[in-house]
Design a protein around this motif. Structure first.
Motif, PDB file in Angstrom:
ATOM      1  N   GLU A 194       1.308   3.147  -3.523  1.00  0.00           N
ATOM      2  CA  GLU A 194       0.211   3.534  -4.058  1.00  0.00           C
ATOM      3  C   GLU A 194       0.023   4.931  -3.212  1.00  0.00           C
ATOM      4  O   GLU A 194      -0.574   5.731  -3.974  1.00  0.00           O
ATOM      5  N   SER A 226       0.932  -1.442  -0.121  1.00  0.00           N
ATOM      6  CA  SER A 226      -0.021   0.105   0.024  1.00  0.00           C
ATOM      7  C   SER A 226       0.744   1.131  -0.126  1.00  0.00           C
ATOM      8  O   SER A 226       0.358   2.308  -0.699  1.00  0.00           O
ATOM      9  N   THR A 255      -1.479   6.687  -7.216  1.00  0.00           N
ATOM     10  CA  THR A 255      -2.246   5.751  -8.146  1.00  0.00           C
ATOM     11  C   THR A 255      -2.223   4.453  -7.649  1.00  0.00           C
ATOM     12  O   THR A 255      -1.132   3.893  -7.174  1.00  0.00           O
ATOM     13  N   PRO A 256      -3.351   3.708  -7.956  1.00  0.00           N
ATOM     14  CA  PRO A 256      -3.186   2.355  -7.717  1.00  0.00           C
ATOM     15  C   PRO A 256      -2.391   1.498  -8.518  1.00  0.00           C
ATOM     16  O   PRO A 256      -2.244   1.977  -9.816  1.00  0.00           O
ATOM     17  N   LEU A 257      -1.697   0.325  -8.053  1.00  0.00           N
ATOM     18  CA  LEU A 257      -0.638  -0.254  -8.833  1.00  0.00           C
ATOM     19  C   LEU A 257      -1.254  -1.591  -9.314  1.00  0.00           C
ATOM     20  O   LEU A 257      -1.791  -2.445  -8.304  1.00  0.00           O
TER      21      LEU A 257
END
Length: 400
Positions: free
Chosen positions: A43, A40, A48-50
């Motif tokens: 990110e 987490s 940005t979500p990975l």
């Protein structure tokens, strides 16, 4: 290609500085990739979500990939189970299903090394920045490929495969695949994979970057880390001192903290006289998103992303000095900046030498000339361990 392995003591902000280093490279026009096993924190830092399947674009020129150790473990275990199917059937074993597999301790290390090897082999990036584990774990991780390859050579020497041509005949007689052949085939695959990882780690463009805070024991904490990295031939390209407070504050509390940090910063520069020490200002908050990472880059004039590639192949830092004519000895010089006498250990085992620095250990095969010598002493001088070898009269070539 440049590979920067970012590590440091826990809590020093290495994930943030790894992301900032990759972003700085992208801002300079490089195709940059950030590799991380953290779930987490990256990110949050990048905003940005990975994904774990393919790199995610964060900004122009910058991508990030979150490695999933559990998925990697399941893939490898299922592949092994399929290859060993005949032997497992012979033993009456029940195969495991994918949904009941949970990764074992150490899976994260192998997943990270596998991802580094794969990206190094590609032509997709100019700069790969790896968010490594804490410094002590990083040293062990970088030593892992060479250690496992040594174990494989000792346990399954390649020369013992001379009779492998007989194994198909034996397999036909027995009616089942011979386990020895399967074992050697697996060892060959492991050796090939580990050799590729080793090439990435030993590449002239690969270096380690240390991230630390400016606490009162920062220099002491990094001293052993520096020696451990040097023991395994790893190059430190910089020290990044994170979360520095502004100087000259009128507030006595902040002025005291800043003064303590400046004293620690001075000690770090003295500890690393030959390595750039970069200063990163405290933003007053934990950076989140590309815009705030840009503030960190601007505060260091982009220095944290400015390291250039090494020139040509990297020579072996362990050098042999010939003093036969003057002192009758050969000296194997091992650079160990930061090492202290009380933490050093030295043992010879046949044609190998075991060097220990604190909790870190390395085993090296002796050069051919030194195998015909006996160890006659050793000493730590000017940041280098000098191991003295005296020719063994029974083994040393005699001159006419």
């Amino acid at each position: 290609m440049r590979i920067v392995l970012v590590t440091g003591p826990g809590g020093a902000g290495r994930t943030t500085l790894a992301a900032a280093t990759a972003l700085a490279g992208a801002r300079r026009g490089a195709r940059a990739l950030l590799l991380t096993t953290e779930s987490s924190a990256p990110e949050t830092v990048l905003g940005t979500p990975l994904g774990a399947d393919a790199p995610t674009q964060i900004a122009p020129g910058l991508h990030a990939l979150r490695i999933d150790p559990g998925d990697r473990f399941r893939q490898e275990f299922l592949a092994f189970q399929e290859r060993a199917g005949a032997a497992l059937d012979l033993l009456g074993a029940s195969p495991l299903d994918e949904d009941e597999l949970t990764e074992l301790p150490g899976s994260e290390d192998f997943a990270l090394l596998h991802a580094l090897r794969a990206e190094h082999a590609s032509d997709d990036w100019d700069l790969i920045v790896v968010d490594m584990p804490s410094a002590a774990e990083t040293i062990r991780l970088l030593a892992l490929p060479a250690q496992v390859r040594r174990y494989l050579r000792r346990l399954l020497p390649p020369e013992r495969q001379a009779a492998r041509a007989l194994r198909p005949v034996l397999a036909q007689l027995a009616g089942v695949p011979m386990p020895a052949q399967k074992l050697y085939d697996a060892a060959e695959r492991w050796e090939s994979e580990l050799a590729a990882v080793q090439r990435a780690i030993d590449d002239p463009g690969t270096s380690v970057r240390l991230v630390t805070d400016a606490g009162p024991v920062a220099a002491a904490n990094l001293r052993t880390i520096r020696a451990g990295l040097a023991l395994h031939g790893r190059r430190t390209d910089g020290v990044v001192v994170n979360r520095l407070l502004p100087t000259g504050s009128a507030d006595p509390f902040l002025a005291g903290l800043s003064g303590s940090q400046q004293a620690a910063l001075k000690a770090l520069r003295e500890e690393f006289p030959d390595v750039p020490v970069h200063e990163v200002a405290h933003l007053g908050r934990d950076p989140r998103g590309v815009d705030e990472l840009d503030e960190l880059i601007d505060g260091t004039a982009g220095e944290i992303g400015a390291a250039g590639p090494a020139d040509g192949p990297r020579p072996d830092p362990w050098t042999v000095e010939d003093r036969l004519a003057t002192d009758g000895i050969l000296v194997w010089r091992v650079p160990l900046p930061g090492a202290e006498r009380k933490g050093l250990g030295l043992v010879r085992r046949g044609d190998e030498i075991v060097v220990s620095v604190g909790r870190f250990r390395r085993i090296r095969t002796l050069p051919s000339a030194l195998r015909r010598c006996t160890v006659s002493g050793a000493g730590l001088r000017d940041g280098a361990l000098e191991i003295r070898f005296t020719p063994d009269p029974g083994l040393w070539p005699k001159s006419d």
